[in-house]
Design an enzyme around this catalytic site. Structure first.
Site, short mmCIF file in Angstrom:
data_model
loop_
_atom_site.label_atom_id
_atom_site.label_comp_id
_atom_site.label_asym_id
_atom_site.label_seq_id
_atom_site.Cartn_x
_atom_site.Cartn_y
_atom_site.Cartn_z
N LYS A 1 11.97 -1.87 10.06
CA LYS A 1 11.39 -1.28 11.28
C LYS A 1 11.60 -2.13 12.53
CE LYS A 1 9.37 0.12 8.10
NZ LYS A 1 9.79 0.53 6.76
N HIS B 1 1.91 7.95 10.78
CA HIS B 1 2.27 7.76 12.19
C HIS B 1 1.14 8.22 13.11
CE1 HIS B 1 6.39 6.25 12.13
NE2 HIS B 1 6.61 7.02 11.08
N GLY C 1 8.63 1.27 3.17
CA GLY C 1 7.42 2.00 3.53
C GLY C 1 6.20 1.66 2.70
N SER D 1 4.89 -1.38 2.87
CA SER D 1 4.21 -2.41 3.64
C SER D 1 4.40 -3.83 3.14
CB SER D 1 2.72 -2.06 3.70
OG SER D 1 2.12 -2.83 4.68
N SER D 2 5.64 -4.16 2.79
CA SER D 2 5.93 -5.54 2.40
C SER D 2 5.73 -6.47 3.60
CB SER D 2 7.36 -5.66 1.87
OG SER D 2 8.31 -5.39 2.89
N ARG E 1 0.83 -1.21 0.00
CA ARG E 1 0.00 0.00 0.00
C ARG E 1 0.86 1.26 0.00
NH1 ARG E 1 2.66 1.97 3.28
NH2 ARG E 1 2.72 1.63 5.52
N ASP F 1 -1.87 -1.06 7.66
CA ASP F 1 -1.35 -1.82 6.53
C ASP F 1 -2.20 -3.06 6.24
OD1 ASP F 1 0.54 0.08 6.87
OD2 ASP F 1 2.10 -1.26 7.59
P1 ADP Z 1 8.08 -2.42 4.93
O1 ADP Z 1 8.08 -0.93 4.98
O2 ADP Z 1 8.36 -2.91 3.55
O3 ADP Z 1 6.86 -3.03 5.55
P2 ADP Z 1 9.48 -3.59 7.20
O4 ADP Z 1 10.77 -3.15 7.80
O5 ADP Z 1 8.27 -3.41 8.02
O6 ADP Z 1 9.35 -2.84 5.79
O7 ADP Z 1 9.57 -5.13 6.80
C1 ADP Z 1 10.54 -5.60 5.89
C2 ADP Z 1 10.79 -7.09 6.11
O8 ADP Z 1 9.67 -7.86 5.62
C3 ADP Z 1 11.99 -7.64 5.35
O9 ADP Z 1 13.20 -7.42 6.05
C4 ADP Z 1 11.65 -9.12 5.24
O10 ADP Z 1 11.99 -9.81 6.42
C5 ADP Z 1 10.13 -9.11 5.09
N1 ADP Z 1 9.79 -9.20 3.65
C6 ADP Z 1 9.42 -8.20 2.84
N2 ADP Z 1 9.21 -8.64 1.57
C7 ADP Z 1 9.44 -9.96 1.58
C8 ADP Z 1 9.40 -11.00 0.60
N3 ADP Z 1 9.07 -10.75 -0.67
N4 ADP Z 1 9.72 -12.24 0.99
C9 ADP Z 1 10.04 -12.49 2.27
N5 ADP Z 1 10.10 -11.58 3.23
C10 ADP Z 1 9.82 -10.31 2.91
P1 NG1 Z 2 5.69 0.40 7.26
O1 NG1 Z 2 6.64 1.49 6.99
O2 NG1 Z 2 5.03 -0.07 6.02
O3 NG1 Z 2 6.32 -0.77 7.98
C1 NG1 Z 2 4.53 1.40 9.55
C2 NG1 Z 2 3.41 0.73 10.37
C3 NG1 Z 2 2.03 1.36 10.13
C4 NG1 Z 2 2.08 2.87 10.31
C5 NG1 Z 2 3.22 3.45 9.44
C6 NG1 Z 2 3.40 4.94 9.62
C7 NG1 Z 2 3.44 -1.65 10.90
C8 NG1 Z 2 3.14 -3.02 10.43
N1 NG1 Z 2 3.29 -0.68 10.01
O4 NG1 Z 2 4.47 1.02 8.19
O5 NG1 Z 2 1.09 0.80 11.03
O6 NG1 Z 2 2.24 3.23 11.66
O7 NG1 Z 2 4.47 2.81 9.71
O8 NG1 Z 2 2.24 5.64 9.27
O9 NG1 Z 2 3.80 -1.47 12.04
MG MG Z 3 6.24 -2.93 7.56
#
Ligand code: ADP
Ligand code: NG1
Ligand code: MG
Length: 463
Positions: free
Chosen positions: A241, A48, A150, A152-153, A41, A197
């Site tokens: 994160k 935040h 950011g 939301s993977s 997304r 997310d």
């Molecule tokens: P985001 O902003 O993308 O949500 P996060 O820091 O919250 O970033 O999460 C990233 C973590 O999610 C990666 O370090 C990995 O462990 C996991 N992840 C993301 N994409 C994949 C994928 N395609 N396959 C496996 N794990 C993934």
């Molecule tokens: P990302 O950056 O996608 O991990 C995080 C939080 C959201 C929200 C945003 C800031 C999780 C899973 N996601 O997103 O809930 O607080 O930052 O708006 O904690």
């Molecule tokens: Mg995340």
């Protein structure tokens, strides 16, 4: 067991062939039974604030996580393999050995996935758990959401794991419940996030952004202006994160701000764990909450001892009542700035929704995005020099507005641009930002792209 997946739609757009091949190569030539697709997304405004109880305004993007799945009945294990990169190692775990407590030890990809498996199992009652006692799983994962950027993977992965497990167990669930349990179980990785997310990943509708309210969770679909497009660009700085305590420190600062104000107003401060609860118990408007920030929170940093003194608790009690496991060593907190951001951002979100409802001017929407970004940079301090460069470039190239999206400290920006100039805009950003940067083999189209609202999670059964 009857399975009610009437809410699951099908999609033609899933890159399943390579994944299917990888699945068969990894799992003794057996084929998947079903696939789960969950989108990432982009959040347009309301950054935040979800973990403080305030509404957000995201839309799903086309980039997604896809899981290929098959149940087993001869072993009680979860076997995981990932097609994306060799860094994501194969894992096999006995289901009875997976526990929530151990997952926060490391933010490995498989631990995110296991959050989802646990979340799904916690949804089952005793009888259901007994009925699935012999079921295990083979899962293969792929996806194209840039990680730690950011978009939301992490939540797409966790939500896909919850869905893949529940579908395998044949246990029905509503979309809202699915969003809620996915948000809850992602916290086992150690981040104290809100529910934005997972809510948009599950409830998005093609062509619509959504306003998401919390407590109770509610989703309202919104049309975006016809004359504008949203462009996402990666700064190339990444931020996981769960690998540092920056994200949780912000969550905790907001909680302490709420509790310190509550204490000074002689309210039951221990219950005021989020700022929206404080507002609700006072019956105040957001403007009145902003007034309270100015009256009751000083601009200088608070030391931990000062917070303890105001709340009349020991450091150990504060750790227990207000902090997370990874923030007990934090020694200073900025309460005024964080609370001010949250209340002002909540106001901006409301104005953004109103403008969308009343076909407001794109320039007014853009101004709100610009103000959101300035606040994230100056009050919330979650920007990054590369994000600043990218935002400045987008503004120079004529964006109505531009802000970081997601948690920040790197990751992506979202820019709102006139529909007429989108192609030129994307080209200019591409030529100027990425020309002299190491893009780690990523295709340029993945780094900067125009996006329109995609659909939410779905399941495809193979038949
Ligand atoms: P985001 O902003 O993308 O949500 P996060 O820091 O919250 O970033 O999460 C990233 C973590 O999610 C990666 O370090 C990995 O462990 C996991 N992840 C993301 N994409 C994949 C994928 N395609 N396959 C496996 N794990 C993934
Ligand atoms: P990302 O950056 O996608 O991990 C995080 C939080 C959201 C929200 C945003 C800031 C999780 C899973 N996601 O997103 O809930 O607080 O930052 O708006 O904690
Ligand atoms: Mg995340």
């Amino acid at each position: 067991m009857e399975v009610d997946y009437t809410w699951v739609t099908s999609s033609n757009n899933v890159p399943v062939q390579k994944l299917e091949q990888h699945f068969r190569e990894s799992f003794e030539s057996v084929s998947p039974e079903y696939y789960i697709k969950v989108p990432g997304r982009v959040n347009l405004i309301g950054e935040h604030v979800d973990y403080c109880g305030y509404s957000v305004f995201p839309m799903a993007i086309d980039q997604c996580i896809v899981v290929a799945a098959k149940r087993t009945t001869d072993r009680h294990t979860v076997e995981l393999t990932n097609l994306c990169t060799e860094r994501y190692e194969n894992v096999s775990k006995n289901i009875s050995d997976i526990n929530a407590e151990s997952l926060s030890n490391s933010p490995s990809w498989s631990n995110y996935f296991m959050c989802g498996v646990i979340g799904a199992r916690e949804y089952l009652n005793k009888n259901q758990l007994k009925a699935v006692e012999k079921i295990g799983f083979l899962f293969a994962v792929t996806g194209n959401i840039p990680e730690s950027s950011g978009l939301s993977s992490s939540s797409a992965l966790v939500t896909a794991a919850v869905m893949a497990t529940l579908i395998g167990y044949g246990v029905p669930i509503s979309r809202l419940e699915l969003a809620e349990i996915s948000a809850k179980c992602e916290r086992y990785i150690g981040t104290a996030g809100g529910g934005m997310d997972q809510a948009i990943a599950v409830n998005a509708k093609r062509g619509y952004a959504a306003r998401i309210d919390f407590n109770p969770l509610a989703v309202k679909q919104f049309r975006l202006p016809d004359d504008a497009k949203f462009v996402v660009a990666q700064s190339l700085a990444v931020k996981n994160k769960a690998a540092s305590n920056d994200f949780n420190t912000r969550v905790v600062e907001c909680r302490l701000a709420s509790q310190v104000i509550a204490k000074q107003l002689n309210l039951e401060w221990k219950q005021m764990t989020v700022l929206a609860t404080l507002q609700k118990s006072l019956g105040n408007t957001l403007d009145q909450m902003i007034e309270l920030v100015h009256q009751h929170l000083h601009v200088d940093r608070y030391s931990k001892s000062e917070v303890c003194e105001i709340l009349s608790v020991s450091k150990d009690q504060l750790d227990e009542l207000s902090l997370t496991a990874n923030t007990t060593d934090v020694t200073e907190f900025f309460l005024h700035q964080r609370a001010l951001h949250v209340f002002e951002e909540a106001k901006r979100m409301e104005e953004f929704c109103k403008l969308c409802e009343n076909s407001g001017a794109a320039s007014d929407l853009g101004k709100l995005m610009d103000d959101s970004h300035s606040s994230l940079r100056d009050l919330y301090q979650c920007s990054h020099p590369d994000l600043e460069e990218l935002v400045a470039l987008c503004k120079r190239e004529g964006a109505y507005g531009c802000k970081l999206t997601g948690a920040g400290w790197g990751g992506c920006v979202v820019a709102m641009v006139s529909s007429d100039v989108t192609e030129r805009f994307v080209r200019s950003v591409r030529d100027q930002y990425y020309a002299n940067r190491e893009t780690c083999g990523k295709h340029i189209d993945q780094l900067v792209f125009a996006t329109s609202p995609s659909e939410g999670a779905c399941c495809i059964h193979v038949k």
